[in-house]
Write a protein that holds these residues in place. Structure first.
Motif, PDB file in Angstrom:
ATOM      1  N   TYR A   8       0.826  -1.220   0.000  1.00 38.67           N
ATOM      2  CA  TYR A   8       0.000   0.000   0.000  1.00 38.67           C
ATOM      3  C   TYR A   8       0.859   1.268   0.000  1.00 38.67           C
ATOM      4  N   ARG A  25     -17.686   8.433  -3.621  1.00 40.19           N
ATOM      5  CA  ARG A  25     -17.583   7.215  -2.806  1.00 40.19           C
ATOM      6  C   ARG A  25     -17.486   7.564  -1.322  1.00 40.19           C
ATOM      7  N   ARG A  29     -20.218   6.607   1.601  1.00 37.35           N
ATOM      8  CA  ARG A  29     -19.875   5.854   2.811  1.00 37.35           C
ATOM      9  C   ARG A  29     -20.388   6.567   4.066  1.00 37.35           C
ATOM     10  N   GLY A  48      -7.541   1.330   8.563  1.00 38.38           N
ATOM     11  CA  GLY A  48      -7.046   1.299   7.184  1.00 38.38           C
ATOM     12  C   GLY A  48      -7.639   2.387   6.314  1.00 38.38           C
ATOM     13  N   PRO A  49      -7.527   3.656   6.691  1.00 38.77           N
ATOM     14  CA  PRO A  49      -8.174   4.731   5.929  1.00 38.77           C
ATOM     15  C   PRO A  49      -7.468   5.094   4.629  1.00 38.77           C
ATOM     16  N   GLY A  50      -6.277   4.490   4.370  1.00 37.46           N
ATOM     17  CA  GLY A  50      -5.566   4.827   3.136  1.00 37.46           C
ATOM     18  C   GLY A  50      -5.235   6.311   3.102  1.00 37.46           C
ATOM     19  N   VAL A  68      -6.441   4.805  11.793  1.00 39.60           N
ATOM     20  CA  VAL A  68      -5.195   4.059  12.017  1.00 39.60           C
ATOM     21  C   VAL A  68      -4.739   3.446  10.699  1.00 39.60           C
ATOM     22  N   GLU A  69      -3.643   3.960  10.161  1.00 35.43           N
ATOM     23  CA  GLU A  69      -3.152   3.538   8.844  1.00 35.43           C
ATOM     24  C   GLU A  69      -1.715   3.042   8.938  1.00 35.43           C
ATOM     25  N   LEU A  70      -1.494   1.827   8.400  1.00 41.43           N
ATOM     26  CA  LEU A  70      -0.195   1.162   8.465  1.00 41.43           C
ATOM     27  C   LEU A  70       0.839   1.750   7.502  1.00 41.43           C
ATOM     28  N   SER A  71       0.401   2.088   6.309  1.00 42.89           N
ATOM     29  CA  SER A  71       1.343   2.412   5.227  1.00 42.89           C
ATOM     30  C   SER A  71       1.678   3.897   5.192  1.00 42.89           C
ATOM     31  N   ASP A  94       0.142   3.439  12.272  1.00 37.15           N
ATOM     32  CA  ASP A  94       0.467   2.252  13.072  1.00 37.15           C
ATOM     33  C   ASP A  94      -0.312   1.056  12.535  1.00 37.15           C
ATOM     34  N   ASP A  95      -0.025  -0.077  13.127  1.00 41.05           N
ATOM     35  CA  ASP A  95      -0.654  -1.347  12.767  1.00 41.05           C
ATOM     36  C   ASP A  95      -1.863  -1.549  13.684  1.00 41.05           C
ATOM     37  N   PHE A  96      -3.043  -1.768  13.104  1.00 43.54           N
ATOM     38  CA  PHE A  96      -4.210  -1.877  13.992  1.00 43.54           C
ATOM     39  C   PHE A  96      -4.213  -3.159  14.826  1.00 43.54           C
ATOM     40  N   TRP A 111     -13.372   0.421   5.581  1.00 45.78           N
ATOM     41  CA  TRP A 111     -13.873   0.498   4.202  1.00 45.78           C
ATOM     42  C   TRP A 111     -12.837  -0.131   3.278  1.00 45.78           C
ATOM     43  N   ASN A 112     -13.226  -1.131   2.527  1.00 47.29           N
ATOM     44  CA  ASN A 112     -12.368  -1.704   1.483  1.00 47.29           C
ATOM     45  C   ASN A 112     -10.979  -2.062   2.017  1.00 47.29           C
ATOM     46  N   ILE A 116      -7.111  -9.367   4.961  1.00 47.71           N
ATOM     47  CA  ILE A 116      -5.664  -9.586   4.889  1.00 47.71           C
ATOM     48  C   ILE A 116      -5.280 -10.614   5.961  1.00 47.71           C
TER      49      ILE A 116
HETATM   50  C1  LIG Z   1      -7.427  -1.453   0.070  1.00 51.47           C
HETATM   51  S1  LIG Z   1      -6.795  -0.129   1.027  1.00 51.47           S
HETATM   52  C2  LIG Z   1      -8.251   0.830   1.277  1.00 51.47           C
HETATM   53  C3  LIG Z   1      -7.984   2.216   1.793  1.00 51.47           C
HETATM   54  C4  LIG Z   1      -9.232   3.038   2.120  1.00 51.47           C
HETATM   55  N1  LIG Z   1      -9.996   2.425   3.207  1.00 51.47           N
HETATM   56  C5  LIG Z   1     -10.088   3.213   0.907  1.00 51.47           C
HETATM   57  O1  LIG Z   1     -11.163   2.647   0.818  1.00 51.47           O
HETATM   58  O2  LIG Z   1      -9.637   3.904  -0.018  1.00 51.47           O
HETATM   59  C6  LIG Z   1      -6.564  -0.900   2.624  1.00 51.47           C
HETATM   60  C7  LIG Z   1      -5.799  -0.028   3.594  1.00 51.47           C
HETATM   61  O3  LIG Z   1      -5.692  -0.691   4.849  1.00 51.47           O
HETATM   62  C8  LIG Z   1      -4.395  -0.452   5.367  1.00 51.47           C
HETATM   63  N2  LIG Z   1      -4.044  -1.542   6.283  1.00 51.47           N
HETATM   64  C9  LIG Z   1      -3.885  -2.853   5.987  1.00 51.47           C
HETATM   65  N3  LIG Z   1      -3.517  -3.545   7.072  1.00 51.47           N
HETATM   66  C10 LIG Z   1      -3.434  -2.649   8.087  1.00 51.47           C
HETATM   67  C11 LIG Z   1      -3.073  -2.764   9.463  1.00 51.47           C
HETATM   68  N4  LIG Z   1      -2.722  -3.939  10.007  1.00 51.47           N
HETATM   69  N5  LIG Z   1      -3.096  -1.653  10.221  1.00 51.47           N
HETATM   70  C12 LIG Z   1      -3.473  -0.442   9.679  1.00 51.47           C
HETATM   71  N6  LIG Z   1      -3.802  -0.269   8.371  1.00 51.47           N
HETATM   72  C13 LIG Z   1      -3.782  -1.371   7.579  1.00 51.47           C
HETATM   73  C14 LIG Z   1      -3.513  -0.457   4.128  1.00 51.47           C
HETATM   74  O4  LIG Z   1      -2.245   0.141   4.350  1.00 51.47           O
HETATM   75  C15 LIG Z   1      -4.385   0.296   3.129  1.00 51.47           C
HETATM   76  O5  LIG Z   1      -4.165   1.684   3.162  1.00 51.47           O
END
Ligand SMILES: C[S@@+](CC[C@H](N)C(=O)[O-])C[C@H]1O[C@@H](n2cnc3c(N)ncnc32)[C@H](O)[C@@H]1O
Length: 247
Positions: A8, A25, A29, A48-50, A68-71, A94-96, A111-112, A116
């Protein structure tokens, strides 16, 4: 799950210029959040808000949002947070699975992105939502990948040309496969100029019936599946699962 941060972050660098924009979109939501949780101000945890576009629209609607966003997409989300005009938006990079948060929250959204890792990983996340984050009676809104549609994409290949005017800088290839044994979709991307560097995401897909089995015992109950049967069989690649925290 080790691939997620790199996948990501890297694809975010390719696409943020084109896709980190608030659009229909995001508003759709937030309308769904209001439909299933009510319009009153909520404490919302978005997983995972991207790029953070949905989180920003949620905050602008008057809610207090923790995202909370990992990437590295978290950097873009933080820029949206700085522009929020209504409620508040806090981005945590951070990692959720590991982050410690001050709950409780009225709403947890993802959302989306769900799917994983292994079934045990999803159950760990669902259990955290119920036991640590969501208040009793609170609502979780989770988009779930639909195996009927992902299976129909097995073997598909795409070749995308750059479109700098739209913010797409790279010529890209994509292949999609689906493993019917594990019900997992693999979506692989690479740049035409770097064909050795392939980037894959792996998404465990769940039918609504399988999702109901997955959530059993986590403290959440699946109350609504948003989607009509014809769409789920044909073109709806994900559906919104509405889950309630058992009181
Ligand atoms: C498919 S993207 C979707 C992003 C956003 N929700 C959207 O709809 O546009 C999934 C997101 O979840 C984040 N993500 C995945 N695993 C995660 C974790 N363990 N902790 C935090 N974020 C995570 C990814 O880095 C990515 O930004």
């Amino acid at each position: 799950m080790d691939w997620a941060k790199n996948f990501y972050s890297e694809t975010g660098r390719w696409w943020a210029k084109a896709e980190a924009r608030i659009g229909d979109r995001d508003h759709h939501r937030v309308a769904q959040l209001h439909e299933y949780a009510g319009k009153q101000p909520h404490r919302v945890l978005e997983l995972g808000p991207g790029y953070g576009t949905t989180a920003a629209v949620t905050a602008n609607a008057g809610h207090t949002v923790t995202a909370v966003e990992l990437s590295d997409r978290a950097t873009v989300a933080s820029a949206f947070a700085a522009e929020v005009t209504g409620g508040t938006m806090t981005v945590i990079n951070d990692d959720f699975y590991a982050v410690q948060l001050e709950g409780p929250f009225d709403v947890v959204s993802y959302w989306n992105g769900f799917g994983i890792g292994s079934d045990a990983d999803q159950r760990r996340l669902l259990t955290r939502i119920a036991a640590e984050w969501l208040r009793p009676g609170g609502v979780a809104l989770i988009d779930v990948s639909n195996p009927f549609v992902w299976a129909s994409w097995h073997g598909d290949e795409e070749h995308l040309m750059p479109n700098p005017e739209q913010g797409y800088e790279h010529e890209l290839y994509e292949t999609t496969t689906f493993d019917p044994i594990t019900s997992t979709a693999t979506d692989t991307w690479w740049r035409a100029d770097l064909p050795e560097e392939k980037h894959s995401q792996h998404l465990r897909c769940y039918t609504p019936a399988d999702l109901a089995l997955l959530v059993a015992g986590t403290g959440l109950t699946l109350t609504t599946v948003v989607g009509d049967p014809a769409g789920l069989l044909k073109d709806q690649h994900e559906y919104l699962a509405v889950l309630h925290h058992e009181v």
